[in-house]
Structures are given as C-alpha cells and as structure tokens.
Design an enzyme around this catalytic site. Sequence first.
Site, PDB file in Angstrom:
ATOM      1  N   SER A 292       0.787  -1.032   0.001  1.00 15.75           N
ATOM      2  CA  SER A 292      -0.014   0.035  -0.002  1.00 15.75           C
ATOM      3  C   SER A 292       0.728   1.202   0.019  1.00 15.75           C
ATOM      4  O   SER A 292       0.265   2.400  -0.198  1.00 15.75           O
ATOM      5  CB  SER A 292      -0.989   0.061   1.317  1.00 15.75           C
ATOM      6  N   ALA A 293       2.008   1.235   0.151  1.00 21.56           N
ATOM      7  CA  ALA A 293       2.881   2.476   0.137  1.00 21.56           C
ATOM      8  C   ALA A 293       2.654   3.174  -1.197  1.00 21.56           C
ATOM      9  O   ALA A 293       3.050   4.212  -1.635  1.00 21.56           O
ATOM     10  CB  ALA A 293       4.519   2.093   0.303  1.00 21.56           C
TER      11      ALA A 293
END
Length: 593
Positions: A292-293
């Site tokens: 998700s970064a």
Amino acid sequence: MFRGRQKRAKPKAYIIADSSEDEPESVSLKVQAKGARGKTVERAKSRIMMCAVVFLFVFSALGVRLAIVSFGQDAPSRVAYAGPADRQERPEIVDRNGTLLAADLPVIALEVAGNEVWDAAESARKLSSVLTDVDAQELELKFEEGRYVEVKADLAPAERRAVFDLGLPGVRFAARTKRFYPQGDLAAHVVGHDEPGKGGVMGLEKVANRFRDEGPMRASVDIRVQQILEEEVLATMEKFGAKAAWGAVMDVQTGEVIALASLPDFDPNVPGAVPADFRRNRAVYDRYELGSAFKAFTAAAVIELGLGDERTEYDARGSFKVADRRITDFHGENRILSLSEVVQHSSNIGSARMALDLGATEQQKVLQSLGLFDALPIELSENRSPELPSQWGPVETATISYGHGISVTPLHLLAAFSAVVNGGVYHTPTFLVPARSPEGRRVFGEDTSAAMRRILRRVITDGTARFSEAPGYYPIGKTSTADKPARGGYNRNSRIASFIGAVPGYAPRYAILISFDEPKPLKETYGYATAGWNAAPTFARFVERASPLLGLTPVSEDIALASFVSGRPPEFRRHASLGREDNLDGEDREIAR
C-alpha cells in the site's frame, strides 16, 4: 758411502730497474734477491688471504639468511599469502562523523615449512598445546606431506612468545596486514567485508580501491543512528517471530543513506561464521511487492495532473471489478471516500479507481520518474532492477496502484517516497557523503507535495498508523502490508509488513522505512500481524530515540499545524499569528488535522 755436502742454491739476482745513458744519473740501479723460502712465504700469504675472503663471504651470507628467517621475510611466506598487491593502500572507511568502520592492521602470522620439520607428530602436538584452536592431527598430516602451512593468520603477542619458546624447526613469523572492523556487525551490509586473495567482496569494501591515496572513505551512515535502528528492528523481529527484517533512513534533501539494516546480519571480522544468507543485503538487493505504500504515488500523480485533489470522491463500496478480477478492501469503510480518505484508510478500491482515471501510460511515466523502473546507481554492487509486469493492461494498472504486480527493492521505495514528501524532488540514494549538495530531479510540484504531507499526516492521526505517532515530531507516513505471492495467487498467511514515513512531517528531513518478513500474529495484537501493529510502533520508538542525534527538536502543535496548512517549513513564517491555531479557519484546521 757418505753423500757429499750439497751446494746451497745461490740466490738469483733480478734487475728491477736500471739506468740508461739517457736517464739522469740520480736514478740508481735497484737489485732484489729472492730465494725459495721467500716464494713459499708469498704463496702462503696469498692462500690465507683467499681463505679469509671466502670465509667472510660465507659468514655474511649466513648472517643475512639468519636475519631473513628471524624477521619472517622468507620467500615461502610471501607465496603462502596471495593477497592483493596493493592491500596496504586500501583506505580506511569512516562514518559521516569520522568513527572508524574499517582499517588495515599489522599482524603476525605463524607459518611452518613442513619440509624442515624433524618430527611431524611432535611438532603438531607442541603447537596445538599452545594454540588451542589448532587441530593437531590435521597439522601432522600436512607436515608429513612436506607442505608449507599457515598455522594461524593472526597471533596474539602471548601466543607468539609461547611458539617461539618451543624452539621448533621450520617455524616462520610472517608480517601481514589484516582488515579490521571495529564496529563488528553494526552496518555490516553497508561496510561489507573482504576475503584473502580477493580484497573487498561486498558493500563499500568492494569499491574501496577506487579511493586509495585520497584519504579515508567517508560513508554517509551515522553509526549512532545505525545502532538505534538495528536495536529497534531486531527487538520487533524477535517479538513477532519474523524470519527477516530490514530498515533504512535517508536524508530526503540529499539522498544520503544515514542508516541501513538487514537482519539477520553478520560480523565482517568473521563473515564465514554465519550462513551465506545472512550476508545478503535485503534492503538493496531483494525485490518485494511492498503493497500500500504505492497508494502515495498514485494519489500524488492524480493531484499533480489535476485529475483530483484531497476532497475528490471515489466509490469504495462493496467490491470493484476490473476485467476478470475483483478488487476488495482488507477492512473496507464500505462508503464513498475522499482521495485523502482513500490513502488514510488504505482502500484498494479507491486507489484502483484513481489509477484507472490516471491511465496506464501516465502511471508508467510517474513510476519511471520516481526511479522504479531501473536499478539504482548506488555505490554498492548489491542492487537489482525492479521486476515489472510482462503486460500492463487495466488489471495491472489497478493492482500496481496499491503495490501488487510490481516488485522493487526497499531502497527503491524509500527514494521514491522521499520525492513525494520533500517538495517533489527525486534524489538518487548514496552511501558516501557527497562533495557538494546534489540538485536532484523535480517530479512533483511543491503544492502536490504539501498536499501529500497533509494526507499522510491523517494516516497517523485518524488512519491505519496511529501507533506510529511520535509526540513533538508530527510524523507522516503510510502502512503497507502485502501478502506474499504464491503459486496461483497470494498467500494470506504470509506477508511483508512495512511502514514508511518521514520526520518532521510538516517539513520532512528524513524518510524512514521499516519492514518485517512474515511476522506472526500475537495475542496482544488481537491476532493481527499487519504493519500497524509491528512496523508502525517500531518506527515511533526509533524516531523518539534517534531524532536528537539527527538534530531534530520537538515543536509545538500550533507551529506544526501552520506549516502543514501553508506547505512551508516554519522558518518561512514571519508572523506569530500564523502559528496560532485560533487564527486558522475551520476549513484550514480540518485540512491540517
């Protein structure tokens, strides 16, 4: 019957010089008489002189030989050590503050010429009696074969005296140079290590010869910050039973790597004491789907291209079907979310919708500008290019928006994230202190970066990373938990949990990444092993301990809020009223929060 008396030989007269009629009368006649006894005496003197010369030559040769043997400069010792010819020219390696990380030290090695040993068994037994780490049986076999043996590469003074007192034949004390790493396993993957006959084989050691005759190599790492990073990451790794972990700290304004850890690690003084896998630098060499970064990159691209802003809404209800794939959220809000909330609550659905609005072509351009398509041009040779999808259609566009379908090294992710939060400028990571401040490459506008700082602050205050808070430093960041790929899909029980953030959040100076490979859920974390429960709190503890060493000081909330709203660091504000929360209208206060 009686012999007559022999006549004594008459001496002969030799004319040495004579005068002639043309010469002056002062030159007189010189006559010398030589008998048999005189000639015998002369021959004896000549022979004695020759014997003296030969004796002197032999005695001198023996003296030189004795000196060579005594001081360990015998030819076989040079053959026995096949180190690089320029070994002594390799520079020292120091950290950014001058702390010694690697240096050459003079040592004495013990060597034995097997063909000079009188009794192999006795010599091996006596040597093993004073050198406890020597195998007597193995040594005896080598002596019996007449081999030239290096018994020990580094003798302690007491060991040298004990061996000398044994008085064994064939013993040599050879002067050597040994590479020494006084910090042990601290920053081992950055410093690297060497091997006899090869020199440096990894890390900065592998490129050390490029800097000979230029003084010490000044690494960018700060060994004090390095120690804190390793301690905190190791503690969490052991607590959650992770099989590996890594972390890195980078100056977002210069690209300097201040600390980098890869666990398990090794001691470069004895690199062979651990499995080879421990020497692998996971932070710069291994590629992972880091999850998700990547939503931060997707959101920044949408804002930069004018396709949305912090309040733009995306439908995150239910699931989202793209071609033949259905995208869901881990813990979905099941409602319409603003762009900021998509990142705040880590919605895969909202991120996929943003990416499809962006399009594959623009998505690729942004990721390439963030250095996520090529190997990083760093000093360490342990680096790799990202692994990109073989095709880049709508499904890949959607999944890559939240970090699945593309594999990068952790350092790739850290450098790209730094460009999102530092004002929009990409800096190539470096492990050496640069001679001058690098300019970097602009990727996003300053307004885009300011908006992303506000969004990433909300992830901590009201999102998935509440345990990453560090009072007074107002960090920003993003949790990132990615299931690991498996045959036919992803393994839901095998994950990489990461947190990537920056401090101080209102004017970032340092970006920090912390990751754990396959952490196990705990009872105290309610059965969760996601990043918000392990990587995020590790980040917070690190920030609280390391910030004073990094020159960061806590600030009041009003100063931080005003900087988040204005998008400028505190030094640009000149009026005290701008630093008062009471003077912020409701809209600005909500943005800052």
